[in-house]
Scaffold this active site. Structure first.
Site, PDB file in Angstrom:
ATOM      1  N   HIS A 195       3.868   7.363   7.642  1.00  0.00           N
ATOM      2  CA  HIS A 195       3.911   7.078   9.066  1.00  0.00           C
ATOM      3  C   HIS A 195       3.991   8.386   9.846  1.00  0.00           C
ATOM      4  CE1 HIS A 195       4.446   2.992   7.833  1.00  0.00           C
ATOM      5  NE2 HIS A 195       5.596   3.264   7.246  1.00  0.00           N
ATOM      6  N   GLU A 235      11.443   4.490   8.909  1.00  0.00           N
ATOM      7  CA  GLU A 235      11.940   3.209   8.422  1.00  0.00           C
ATOM      8  C   GLU A 235      12.874   3.406   7.234  1.00  0.00           C
ATOM      9  OE1 GLU A 235       8.252   1.179   7.707  1.00  0.00           O
ATOM     10  OE2 GLU A 235       8.003   2.016   5.707  1.00  0.00           O
ATOM     11  N   LYS A 289       7.174   5.646  13.410  1.00  0.00           N
ATOM     12  CA  LYS A 289       7.676   4.523  12.631  1.00  0.00           C
ATOM     13  C   LYS A 289       8.558   4.985  11.467  1.00  0.00           C
ATOM     14  CE  LYS A 289       6.168   0.298  10.265  1.00  0.00           C
ATOM     15  NZ  LYS A 289       5.087  -0.331   9.480  1.00  0.00           N
ATOM     16  N   SER A 332       0.809  -1.218   0.000  1.00  0.00           N
ATOM     17  CA  SER A 332       0.000   0.000   0.000  1.00  0.00           C
ATOM     18  C   SER A 332       0.843   1.268   0.000  1.00  0.00           C
ATOM     19  CB  SER A 332      -0.922   0.014   1.220  1.00  0.00           C
ATOM     20  OG  SER A 332      -0.181   0.009   2.419  1.00  0.00           O
ATOM     21  N   ARG A 389      -2.744   4.897   5.541  1.00  0.00           N
ATOM     22  CA  ARG A 389      -2.703   4.419   4.160  1.00  0.00           C
ATOM     23  C   ARG A 389      -3.368   5.391   3.194  1.00  0.00           C
ATOM     24  NH1 ARG A 389      -3.436   0.163   7.524  1.00  0.00           N
ATOM     25  NH2 ARG A 389      -1.766  -1.401   7.452  1.00  0.00           N
ATOM     26  N   GLN A 424       1.455   4.616   1.631  1.00  0.00           N
ATOM     27  CA  GLN A 424       1.219   4.927   3.037  1.00  0.00           C
ATOM     28  C   GLN A 424       2.204   5.967   3.516  1.00  0.00           C
ATOM     29  OE1 GLN A 424       3.544   1.428   5.347  1.00  0.00           O
ATOM     30  NE2 GLN A 424       1.932   0.668   3.980  1.00  0.00           N
ATOM     31  N   HIS A 480       4.894   6.797   0.610  1.00  0.00           N
ATOM     32  CA  HIS A 480       5.779   5.811  -0.024  1.00  0.00           C
ATOM     33  C   HIS A 480       5.030   4.501  -0.235  1.00  0.00           C
ATOM     34  CE1 HIS A 480       6.125   5.061   4.327  1.00  0.00           C
ATOM     35  NE2 HIS A 480       6.284   3.778   3.993  1.00  0.00           N
ATOM     36  N   LYS A 531      -7.447  -2.083   2.750  1.00  0.00           N
ATOM     37  CA  LYS A 531      -7.515  -1.757   4.172  1.00  0.00           C
ATOM     38  C   LYS A 531      -8.014  -0.330   4.389  1.00  0.00           C
ATOM     39  CE  LYS A 531      -3.748  -4.932   5.429  1.00  0.00           C
ATOM     40  NZ  LYS A 531      -2.412  -5.064   6.062  1.00  0.00           N
TER      41      LYS A 531
END
Length: 374
Positions: A59, A84, A82, A55, A240, A57, A221, A246
């Protein structure tokens, strides 16, 4: 690999959860990590093999993560941020950040179906901002209006315009420009999904093995194809935008995103190259967050012995190529056989010595996640 409750690691010989073992042996984290992260391992380590796009999304930062958790714990079960990083193991494709403004303006002006869902007035405003017209809104503000209009467009209109664009592009698919070809790929996977339009706003990243992209707070991203190592703060906090069945939280998403426009190269994260002991090549991926750093250690063919450097943080070591016997004071006389897919947890300040098999064979490649706190 880590202690997150949705996928906690276990110690192979005892079947004890890593979280439980750390709670019983907190000194394994190292004093700095213990103090900074309240006795918790602060990172997650993953290997992803992406065949169907994941997806689009973003954070949230720490403050927003805490607010979302208070407001809607059913959808935001974590209160942690989050950040990453994805490090390519193979040729890897993803989306990361908003494209340069001129590229977005071109897509909006030349793709009638995209213009229809974003709205003519929004497109005109954005083009004026890009050209620096007198009285125009800033590029970021105008971009936010365009992206919000796309995300808020009625789903039936989005599906209709996506189908129209897909039909038009398919008539000459082989000669289409890269963004159009990517659109057709994703439409096959997620027909009718608004994320298929979002790709005209976002950079299409193509990474070679060893190249990386860092995904800081609020950066949109997605991972599209290929294999990668992923390291992140210990969280599952995700907002998302598309390419998913979702939950999509449109108001939060549109308010939180980082609308700065950057190039593909500006979105790549460049590691620092170090010469390791014993002929090792070491790449250090150290983003501007306290939660994690990653080392890539490559031992050339013919190497027989290597000792991992001591670090004052607990770490997780993943082998992706080669084989060796691993020796450590905590293991006694018996080594652990290490090969592709072996995962070791190494306590802070613990030494690990490797004796490579087959005179080094084709060499050895390992990734090590840890905290590099000052």
């Amino acid at each position: 690999m880590g202690t997150h409750p949705r996928g906690a690691s276990v110690i192979a010989k005892t079947n004890t959860s890593l979280e439980q073992w750390i709670s019983q042996n907190p000194e394994c984290l190292g004093s700095k990590v213990m103090e900074r992260f309240s006795g918790k391992l602060p990172f997650l380590f993953k290997v992803l093999s992406v065949n169907i796009s994941l997806s689009i999304q973003a954070h949230p930062n720490k403050a927003l993560a805490e607010e979302l958790h208070r407001r809607d714990a059913a959808h935001y079960a974590d209160s942690n941020h989050k950040p990453e990083m994805a490090i390519a193991l193979s040729a890897f494709e993803g989306l990361c950040g908003f494209r340069p403004a001129a590229e977005i303006a071109e897509h909006l002006q030349t793709t009638a179906e995209l213009q229809a869902v974003v709205g003519t007035d929004n497109v005109t405003s954005f083009v004026q901002a890009v050209h620096g017209s007198s009285g125009a809104l800033s590029t970021a503000v105008s971009l936010q209006q365009c992206f919000a209009a796309l995300m808020q467009c009625p789903r039936e209109t989005v599906r209709e315009k996506l189908a129209s664009l897909e039909s038009r592009l398919q008539t000459d698919a082989a000669s289409q420009p890269p963004a159009a070809r990517l659109f057709l790929r994703l439409y096959k996977q997620f027909p009718g999904d608004v994320g298929c339009f979002a790709i005209f706003f976002l950079n299409h990243m193509k990474l070679k093995p060893g190249e990386a992209m860092f995904l800081g707070p609020n950066v949109p991203h997605a991972y599209l194809y290929g294999d990668c190592i992923e390291c992140m703060a210990c969280s599952d906090n995700t907002v998302r935008a598309g390419l998913t069945p979702k939950f999509i939280d449109v108001p939060t998403l549109c308010a939180m995103l980082d609308y700065r426009c950057r190039t593909v190269d500006e979105n790549k994260f460049t590691p620092v190259q170090q010469g390791g002991a014993g002929g090792a090549g070491v790449s250090v991926y150290d983003p501007a967050v306290p939660d994690f750093s990653v080392l890539r250690v490559e031992l050339a063919a013919g190497e027989m012995d290597y000792t991992l450097p001591l670090v004052d943080s607990a770490s997780i070591l993943l082998t992706v190529q080669g084989e060796a016997d691993a020796y450590s004071g905590s293991l006694g006389e018996e080594p652990i056989y290490v090969t592709r897919g072996t995962v070791l947890f190494i306590s802070a300040g613990e030494s690990l010595h490797l004796k490579l098999k087959k005179a080094g064979g084709s060499g050895m490649v390992m990734f090590r996640a840890y905290c590099q706190l000052s």
